[in-house]
Scaffold this motif. Structure first.
Motif, PDB file in Angstrom:
ATOM      1  N   TYR B  31       0.819  -1.196   0.000  1.00  0.00           N
ATOM      2  CA  TYR B  31       0.000   0.000   0.000  1.00  0.00           C
ATOM      3  C   TYR B  31       0.857   1.253   0.000  1.00  0.00           C
ATOM      4  N   TYR B  33       0.380   5.740  -0.194  1.00  0.00           N
ATOM      5  CA  TYR B  33      -0.592   6.810   0.034  1.00  0.00           C
ATOM      6  C   TYR B  33       0.058   8.164  -0.249  1.00  0.00           C
ATOM      7  N   TYR B  35      -0.645  12.059   1.076  1.00  0.00           N
ATOM      8  CA  TYR B  35      -1.347  12.972   1.969  1.00  0.00           C
ATOM      9  C   TYR B  35      -0.835  14.379   1.718  1.00  0.00           C
ATOM     10  N   GLN B  37      -0.448  18.088   3.911  1.00  0.00           N
ATOM     11  CA  GLN B  37      -0.498  18.646   5.261  1.00  0.00           C
ATOM     12  C   GLN B  37      -0.608  20.153   5.191  1.00  0.00           C
ATOM     13  N   GLY B  40      -3.989  23.686  10.436  1.00  0.00           N
ATOM     14  CA  GLY B  40      -5.407  23.672  10.785  1.00  0.00           C
ATOM     15  C   GLY B  40      -6.195  22.523  10.188  1.00  0.00           C
ATOM     16  N   HIS B  41      -5.533  21.735   9.343  1.00  0.00           N
ATOM     17  CA  HIS B  41      -6.223  20.607   8.711  1.00  0.00           C
ATOM     18  C   HIS B  41      -5.560  19.266   8.997  1.00  0.00           C
ATOM     19  N   GLY B  42      -4.412  19.268   9.587  1.00  0.00           N
ATOM     20  CA  GLY B  42      -3.708  18.011   9.799  1.00  0.00           C
ATOM     21  C   GLY B  42      -3.269  17.425   8.464  1.00  0.00           C
ATOM     22  N   LEU B  43      -3.307  16.118   8.369  1.00  0.00           N
ATOM     23  CA  LEU B  43      -2.964  15.437   7.124  1.00  0.00           C
ATOM     24  C   LEU B  43      -4.253  14.895   6.501  1.00  0.00           C
ATOM     25  N   LEU B  45      -5.906  12.665   3.202  1.00  0.00           N
ATOM     26  CA  LEU B  45      -5.577  11.678   2.183  1.00  0.00           C
ATOM     27  C   LEU B  45      -6.029  12.155   0.804  1.00  0.00           C
ATOM     28  N   TYR B  48      -4.673   6.831  -2.803  1.00  0.00           N
ATOM     29  CA  TYR B  48      -3.888   5.726  -2.294  1.00  0.00           C
ATOM     30  C   TYR B  48      -3.846   4.611  -3.338  1.00  0.00           C
ATOM     31  N   PHE B  90       3.052  14.447   1.655  1.00  0.00           N
ATOM     32  CA  PHE B  90       3.725  13.303   2.242  1.00  0.00           C
ATOM     33  C   PHE B  90       3.265  12.019   1.572  1.00  0.00           C
ATOM     34  N   LEU B  99       1.642   2.934   9.203  1.00  0.00           N
ATOM     35  CA  LEU B  99       2.057   3.730   8.055  1.00  0.00           C
ATOM     36  C   LEU B  99       3.430   4.326   8.322  1.00  0.00           C
ATOM     37  N   PHE B 101       6.019   7.200   6.879  1.00  0.00           N
ATOM     38  CA  PHE B 101       5.969   8.398   6.055  1.00  0.00           C
ATOM     39  C   PHE B 101       7.337   8.790   5.522  1.00  0.00           C
ATOM     40  N   GLY B 102       7.333   9.374   4.334  1.00  0.00           N
ATOM     41  CA  GLY B 102       8.526  10.007   3.813  1.00  0.00           C
ATOM     42  C   GLY B 102       8.734  11.358   4.465  1.00  0.00           C
ATOM     43  N   GLU B 103       9.748  12.099   4.007  1.00  0.00           N
ATOM     44  CA  GLU B 103      10.094  13.357   4.651  1.00  0.00           C
ATOM     45  C   GLU B 103       9.372  14.555   4.052  1.00  0.00           C
TER      46      GLU B 103
END
Lengths: 114, 110
Positions: B31, B33, B35, B37, B40-43, B45, B48, B90, B99, B101-103
């Motif tokens: 899998y 994905y 995302y 960022q 005020g919204h976070g991450l 999706l 995917y 991300f 999950l 995550f990349g940088e």
């Protein structure tokens, strides 16, 4: 439509104190609740996670408390240290054969002061 | 660290231009994905993938397309970039559970 609500937006705690971050979710199909930690310029990294069959999970100084009936879960950081200063995200998902599509909260910026 | 490489890490582009972000993994995870960022919204999706050539939409897919022709590569394309797509993107990978995550790739659309 925010399926996972997180509070507070920011938090300042003294070194050695307890940091508490709260999350509430709406989707009763969620069955996996992780917390991610993110340092500036880096991607989020898994800190600790819980499934709804237990009410608490502890790993070192980090504890998740889970209340299924209230649809709430929280992160407690005991003996908070300056190195804990980061942004914390709660998340939730219904793990299915389609992978693990996490829905994230909006994040809490934690600062631990000396 | 999980073997995830995002490129480019930083990009500035102009409104209306196409942009492609690349995610490359060496973990052979099924899998992948994308995302975004935002404060005020976070991450959130975007899209995917659950296998080669198998992709699906996420929460904020409008204006984005993806492709996965090999297990290790997942491309995110903005056909005609808009200022609202200025964000940090991300990539993440997983095998059912955690999950990784990349940088991140910071995209600025002027």
């Amino acid at each position: 439509q925010q399926q996972v609500k997180q509070s507070p937006q920011s938090l300042i705690v003294q070194k050695g104190g307890i940091s508490i971050i709260n999350c509430a979710y709406e989707n009763t199909a969620f069955d996996y609740f992780p917390w991610y930690q993110q340092f500036p310029g880096k991607g989020p990294a898994l800190l600790i996670a819980i499934r709804p069959d237990v009410s608490e999970k502890k790993e070192g100084r980090f504890t998740i408390s889970f209340n299924k009936s209230a649809k709430q879960f929280s992160l407690h950081i005991m003996d908070s240290q300056p190195g804990d200063s980061a942004t914390y995200f709660c998340a939730a998902s219904a793990v299915t054969g389609g992978g693990n599509k996490l829905t994230f909260g909006t994040g809490t910026q934690l600062k631990v002061e000396l | 660290d999980a073997g995830i490489t995002q490129s480019p890490r930083h990009k500035v582009t102009e409104t209306g231009t196409p942009v492609t972000l690349r995610c490359h993994q060496t973990e052979n995870h099924r899998y992948m994905y994308w995302y975004r960022q935002d404060p005020g919204h976070g991450l959130r999706l975007i899209h995917y993938s659950y296998g080669v050539k198998d992709t699906d939409k996420g929460e904020v897919s409008d204006g984005y397309s993806v492709s996965r022709s090999k297990t290790e590569d997942f491309l995110l394309t903005l056909e005609s970039a808009t200022s609202s797509q200025t964000s940090v993107y991300f990539c993440a990978i997983s095998e059912l559970g955690e999950l990784f995550f990349g940088e991140g790739s910071r995209l600025t659309v002027l």
